[in-house]
Scaffold this motif. Sequence first.
Motif, short mmCIF file in Angstrom:
data_model
loop_
_atom_site.label_atom_id
_atom_site.label_comp_id
_atom_site.label_asym_id
_atom_site.label_seq_id
_atom_site.Cartn_x
_atom_site.Cartn_y
_atom_site.Cartn_z
N ALA A 184 -0.81 9.02 -7.78
CA ALA A 184 -0.95 9.91 -6.07
C ALA A 184 0.15 9.82 -5.05
O ALA A 184 0.26 10.83 -4.32
CB ALA A 184 -2.78 9.83 -6.47
N LYS A 185 -0.64 8.46 -5.03
CA LYS A 185 1.08 8.46 -3.65
C LYS A 185 2.08 8.49 -3.66
O LYS A 185 2.73 8.42 -4.56
CB LYS A 185 0.41 6.61 -3.44
CG LYS A 185 1.61 6.72 -1.95
CD LYS A 185 0.75 5.00 -1.93
CE LYS A 185 1.55 4.87 -0.73
NZ LYS A 185 2.00 3.66 0.17
N GLY A 186 2.82 9.37 -3.06
CA GLY A 186 3.90 9.65 -3.36
C GLY A 186 4.37 10.83 -4.39
O GLY A 186 5.74 11.19 -5.33
N LYS A 187 3.16 11.26 -4.76
CA LYS A 187 3.28 12.33 -6.01
C LYS A 187 4.15 13.33 -5.81
O LYS A 187 4.92 13.76 -6.20
CB LYS A 187 2.25 12.29 -6.82
CG LYS A 187 2.61 13.78 -7.38
CD LYS A 187 0.90 14.58 -8.11
CE LYS A 187 1.19 14.76 -9.79
NZ LYS A 187 1.60 15.96 -9.43
N ALA A 188 4.41 13.95 -4.81
CA ALA A 188 5.50 15.02 -4.03
C ALA A 188 6.99 14.77 -4.28
O ALA A 188 7.61 15.11 -4.36
CB ALA A 188 5.24 15.56 -2.89
N PHE A 189 7.00 13.78 -3.89
CA PHE A 189 8.51 13.32 -4.19
C PHE A 189 9.22 13.22 -5.18
O PHE A 189 9.95 13.68 -5.76
CB PHE A 189 8.29 11.74 -3.75
CG PHE A 189 10.21 10.84 -2.73
CD1 PHE A 189 11.14 11.61 -3.49
CD2 PHE A 189 10.26 9.92 -3.28
CE1 PHE A 189 12.39 11.21 -3.32
CE2 PHE A 189 11.79 9.44 -3.29
CZ PHE A 189 12.57 9.95 -3.03
N ALA A 190 8.00 12.83 -6.62
CA ALA A 190 8.13 12.44 -7.88
C ALA A 190 8.66 13.87 -8.26
O ALA A 190 10.04 13.86 -9.17
CB ALA A 190 6.96 11.97 -8.53
N ASP A 191 8.38 14.54 -8.30
CA ASP A 191 7.47 16.07 -8.67
C ASP A 191 8.93 16.87 -7.96
O ASP A 191 9.37 17.38 -9.22
CB ASP A 191 6.59 16.71 -8.00
CG ASP A 191 5.25 16.39 -8.99
OD1 ASP A 191 5.76 15.17 -10.07
OD2 ASP A 191 3.65 16.98 -7.72
N GLY A 192 9.37 16.55 -7.02
CA GLY A 192 10.51 16.94 -6.70
C GLY A 192 11.61 16.55 -6.82
O GLY A 192 13.27 17.17 -7.14
N LEU A 193 11.90 15.53 -7.23
CA LEU A 193 13.06 15.17 -8.26
C LEU A 193 13.20 15.40 -9.34
O LEU A 193 14.21 15.68 -9.61
CB LEU A 193 12.79 13.65 -8.38
CG LEU A 193 12.86 12.66 -6.48
CD1 LEU A 193 12.89 10.90 -6.76
CD2 LEU A 193 14.82 13.09 -6.35
N ARG A 194 11.91 15.47 -10.21
CA ARG A 194 11.54 16.34 -11.10
C ARG A 194 12.26 17.19 -11.25
O ARG A 194 12.85 17.73 -11.97
CB ARG A 194 10.49 16.19 -12.12
CG ARG A 194 10.56 16.29 -13.79
CD ARG A 194 8.97 16.21 -14.04
NE ARG A 194 7.90 15.51 -13.06
CZ ARG A 194 7.50 14.93 -13.61
NH1 ARG A 194 8.28 14.40 -15.48
NH2 ARG A 194 6.45 13.49 -13.33
#
Length: 326
Positions: A108-118
């Motif tokens: 869950a930590k930093g999920k927005a970053f991973a989702d944004g890259l995807r």
Amino acid sequence: MGGVTPASLAPILLVLGDEELLATRAVTEAVAKVRSVDPEVDVREYQASALTVGEIAEMLSPSLFGGRRLLILRSGQDARKDLVAALLAYAKNPDPEVQLLVLHLGGAKGKAFADGLRTAGATVVPAAKLKGHRDRVAFVRDEIRRAGGKCTDDAAEALIAAVGNDLRELAAACSQLVADTDGRISAETVSRYYRGRVEVTGFTVADATMVGDVPAALEALRWALHVGVDPVPIADALADGVRTVARVASAGRGNAYQLASSLGMPAWKIERAQRQGRGWTPEGLVRAMQVAAECNAAVKGGSDDRAYALERAVFSVAAARQGSAR
């Protein structure tokens, strides 16, 4: 790496998951791939938490001197908001001469970053821990295939049962099996290769010795020494095995649970000693105790060859049992 071209290199790689082996392998393969295109590639590694927006802008901007770059950003989940914003903006229009590899634990930590890259089109390399048994079976089959071999499902099951669930140990075992065989791995191959090699302790050696199975005892002993088991606890286990059988035998026949209190031993240990004691005579057990004492003295007294002292004890205890049988 034949067939790798600059165009085939993903501009952004997202290694997503918390399995260290898979993440490490993804980085190693990415580096090897880009080096096959440009042996002079500039590879740099950074921790996301320690990187500033200014530094990342400098690293991702076109180089005056040209040349390919690979930027590895570890612990992407720890990146600060301003860094995340800068990287996601870059991801929309990446430099073809730069490859950005982000490692992210996938939680869950930093999920927005991973989702944004995807969302920006990053190539995702899964590196999550394998939770299901079927996943591990598939992993073993893939590992055998990577090493140039073939493996059935039941062979993969047998290897997991022998080695355990740790992926590093499974990967090493797959590589070793293929190297030591013709590469066609069956359940029988695994059983033959790992028989007596898993969870070997001094008690494994002692148990086989006490029932007169010399080949199994020697195989277990040599493997135990090979994987670093100290000779002292092996000698202690052998002495304990002989003493336990002698004590239980001297107590006479009886129910293990009834004998447990008088002997001060758990019932399961008494039952095992009763099984091991079949075929022994009092004279044979006295001889075995002498052998165990001599072995202990040699091993603990700094014998020049402690392994030889243990092997000789295995043969001598088994001989005492055979003498009992006769």
